[in-house]
Structures are given as C-alpha cells and as structure tokens.
Design a protein around this motif. Structure first.
Motif, short mmCIF file in Angstrom:
data_model
loop_
_atom_site.label_atom_id
_atom_site.label_comp_id
_atom_site.label_asym_id
_atom_site.label_seq_id
_atom_site.Cartn_x
_atom_site.Cartn_y
_atom_site.Cartn_z
N ASP A 70 0.86 -1.19 0.00
CA ASP A 70 0.00 0.00 0.00
C ASP A 70 0.90 1.23 0.00
O ASP A 70 1.02 1.95 0.99
N CYS A 73 0.35 4.89 1.73
CA CYS A 73 -0.74 4.87 2.70
C CYS A 73 -0.46 5.93 3.77
O CYS A 73 0.69 6.17 4.16
N HIS A 158 -8.62 0.91 7.01
CA HIS A 158 -8.88 2.23 6.45
C HIS A 158 -10.22 2.75 6.98
O HIS A 158 -11.16 1.98 7.15
N SER A 176 -6.11 6.22 4.28
CA SER A 176 -6.14 5.39 3.07
C SER A 176 -4.84 5.56 2.31
O SER A 176 -3.98 6.36 2.69
N GLY A 177 -4.70 4.80 1.20
CA GLY A 177 -3.45 4.82 0.44
C GLY A 177 -3.66 4.80 -1.06
O GLY A 177 -4.55 5.45 -1.58
N ARG A 179 -4.46 2.26 -3.03
CA ARG A 179 -5.49 1.36 -3.56
C ARG A 179 -4.91 0.26 -4.46
O ARG A 179 -3.74 -0.09 -4.37
N ASN A 183 -0.92 -1.29 -5.23
CA ASN A 183 -0.62 -2.70 -4.96
C ASN A 183 -0.01 -3.37 -6.18
O ASN A 183 0.99 -4.11 -6.07
N ALA A 233 -1.67 8.29 -3.90
CA ALA A 233 -2.18 8.13 -2.54
C ALA A 233 -2.49 9.47 -1.90
O ALA A 233 -3.53 9.64 -1.24
#
Length: 395
Positions: A70, A73, A158, A176-177, A179, A183, A233
């Motif tokens: 992530d 993040c 999250h 959050s990061g 997404r 990844n 992010a």
C-alpha cells in the motif's frame, strides 16, 4: 522513552514488542547497506518481510517489499470552523451523515467509482496524475481502472471519522493509500527485485528483503513508479477529504465546511533524506515524518483517541515517529477472542456501522495508543488530541 539497542544497527522505541517483530527488525538491520541504523517505532508489529513500524535508511539500494504493497498509505486531517455545539444543534442525525459519506466514497477494496463527474474537483487530480504518468513514463497498463479508484477508501483498517479535539472543534479525518493501482506497482517491483537477487546469487535473510541496487534501470523504474503511486495516494486522500467536506457541509446546511487547516501525510513510503552525514533512501514502513516542526497524524484504533503531532527532529529516531496504535493480535486471533457485543461496548457513544465484520478492528486488538504516545515522547510533541463521534470503516 529513550531508545534501547536491540541488536547491531537497531534502535528500539517500543515498550510492547513481541519476539517475531524483533526478529524481523534484526533481519532488516543486518542488510549490508543500512546506514546508520534501523529505528523500530513504538507501534511496531510483525509484517510481510520487515516489521510494520520500521524506519529503514539504505545506501544505494531500496527494498520494495519494505515499502509495502500500500504505497503512500497515510492520513489526512482537516480542522473545521465548526464546534461540538454546532454538531449537537443540527437537526439531522449522525447516522444521516454516515449514510451520505458511504454514498460519496466507495468503501470496499474492489469497489470503484461508477463515474467521475459527480464532483467538480475530481478532474484536476486525474489530469495531474495522467500528466505525471506521461512525463515519468509510468506504465499503468496493469490498472486500466486506476481513475475509478481515485476517491475510494479500501478495506482493512482504512477509515473515515468525524472527530472533536480538546477544544471541541470539529475535525474531518481519514486513512487510506494508493489502492489497487499501488498494490499492482508494488507487486511488480517486489517480483523484479526477487528475480534479480536470485539471478545474482545474493543470499538474503528473508526473500522479502530482496532489493534493487541504485544505478540499475530496474531501480530507477521503481522510483518513478513509486513516486507516481505516492502522489496517487496523496491525491486519493485529498479527493476523499474534499468529498467528505462537501457532504459534511450539506449535512450542516452550509455552503462549505469552513476548513481552517489541512494535514496530509504518508506513513508507507520512500524518499531521499540526509541522516548521519550521508544521503540515504529512507523507507518509513508504518512511520511518519517527524523532522523538527513537521506536522503529523498518529491515529488510534477504532474507538480510541488520535493525535495531531509536531516532530521534534530526533536524529537517533531518524526524524520519524509511529503511525498508529499497532496491532497486538492478528485479525484471526482478534475474531477468536472478541465478540460483536465486545465491539458495541467499546464503540458506545460513537456512530458506526454495527457489523460483525469489524470485530478484528476492535481497539483491544491494538496496542494502547496512550502507551505508544508515551513511548514516542522524545520523537513528537502532541498538538491536538482527537476523539471520534462518527466512524466509517472500509468493508
């Protein structure tokens, strides 16, 4: 608390630490390019390859799995001009606000925006990311729906929260990061690093400590992709905050959410910094920038306090600080130990979605954030203490 030496080139700030986490940190510290040492933060717990809550300075190399999947993040917090009295005087319920947030922000890991035209501020962020991908030659063919991921929360720990600080001012708060697209970028380069280390017959203490040497094409391709994912992010959090602010203002019956200040920080990332007299690639895996005067955010677990902090510039701490409470129990173990009724008791007085899906996020599954902050007293000072009155979890 002052750090303890936990091994060769390893300093530890965690008073609560299990053997597996310590073993992982020692493996990371054993890599030949560490300079001057690895710093283990107060919230450290075991992770994939290297422990979460590890600050890793490297000379001439980067470990993609240490950055994590992530990429970028982190946290964003906005202090508004509203107070607890304003919220209490609103005729609409907090459950109405929670429902509006859940409509504005897709929550689950695989749930994307159905369209991108609802909010006027979205297009500019997408245009910036498109331009950066083009100028840096970042190939996003693996993630054709990355645009639809912008402004979505994701699962796990999250969250989105409405909070009050010590003066009863209202804060908008979320975690959050990068997404799915982040990844995919991470997994791609982790695999490349592992293949190169195997090709070069490099012996590693752990396969997830495979690294990319600076100067290779593979290294610089990773850095370009990494920088793009970190920017994604950052903008993803900004997009969700802009949406949160919009629906909060509508809920309050006003035209805007009266933003006073905004803090947007990563806690999973790599960048070039100077430490102990040398330029290093500093990876913060579950840690925030705590250079002197830098604002940061350290969230507690679901149902506990969170903190807005100011860095103290600790040289031995590599100008870093913890990124949260840190898990005590795995998700499986938390579900074995605790019940939905336990979670209800811990969330008393907080508006949230009452679901057994969140048992593994119960505060008891995490370290006490008060102890984490006590351990971090030489790394940061506390500017604001926040308590949540509404919580939205990623599903």
């Amino acid at each position: 608390m002052p750090p303890t030496r936990a091994g060769k080139r390893l300093l530890n700030w965690a008073s609560m630490l299990d053997d597996n986490t310590l073993d992982q940190a020692r493996e990371t510290a054993s890599m030949p390019f560490i300079h001057p040492h690895v710093a283990l933060m107060p919230d450290a717990h075991s992770g994939k390859g290297s422990a979460v809550g590890t600050v890793i300075p490297t000379l001439g190399a980067v470990i993609p799995a240490a950055v994590g999947v992530d990429i970028g993040c982190g946290m964003i917090g906005v202090r508004t001009g509203f107070t607890a009295d304003d919220v209490a005087g609103n005729s609409a319920s907090l459950s109405d606000l929670r429902a509006a947030i859940e409509v504005a922000v897709p929550l689950s890991p695989g749930n994307y925006n159905g369209h991108l035209e609802r909010f006027d501020f979205t297009a500019g962020k997408i245009a910036e990311l498109e331009a950066k991908a083009a100028s840096d030659q970042v190939n996003l063919a693996h993630s054709p729906k990355w645009r639809e991921q912008l402004g979505s929360l994701g699962g796990g720990n999250h969250f989105i929260e409405l909070c009050l600080d010590e003066t009863d001012h209202v804060w908008l708060f979320l975690h959050s990061g990068s997404r799915g697209v982040g990844n995919k970028i991470a997994q791609k380069h982790i695999a490349i690093a592992q293949k190169l280390c195997e090709k070069w017959w490099i012996t590693l203490p752990n396969r997830d400590l495979a690294y990319l040497p600076e100067g290779t094409d593979e290294f610089w391709r990773y850095i370009r992709d990494l920088n793009w994912a970190q920017r994604f992010a950052f903008l993803n959090r900004a997009e969700m905050m802009d949406r949160f602010g919009t629906v909060f203002a509508q809920w309050m019956g006003t035209e805007n959410h009266r933003e006073v200040k905004r803090i947007n920080t990563h806690h999973n990332y790599t960048r070039k910094e100077q430490h102990a007299g040398k330029d290093v690639w500093l990876t913060r895996k579950g840690a925030v920038d705590a250079h002197e005067g830098v604002k940061g955010i350290i969230p507690g677990s679901m149902g506990t306090r969170s903190y807005v902090v100011v860095g103290l510039g600790s040289a031995s701490g590599l100008c870093s600080a913890p990124h949260g409470a840190g898990r005590r129990f795995s998700r499986t173990e938390a579900k074995r130990r605790f019940t939905q009724d336990d979670l209800r008791q811990r969330m008393a007085g907080i508006e949230y979605r009452d679901s057994a899906d969140f048992i593994d996020e119960i505060p008891d599954a995490y370290k006490p954030v008060e102890q984490v902050m006590e351990d971090a007293r030489d790394l940061v000072s506390i500017e604001h203490e926040l308590r949540q009155i509404l919580n939205v979890k990623g599903t």
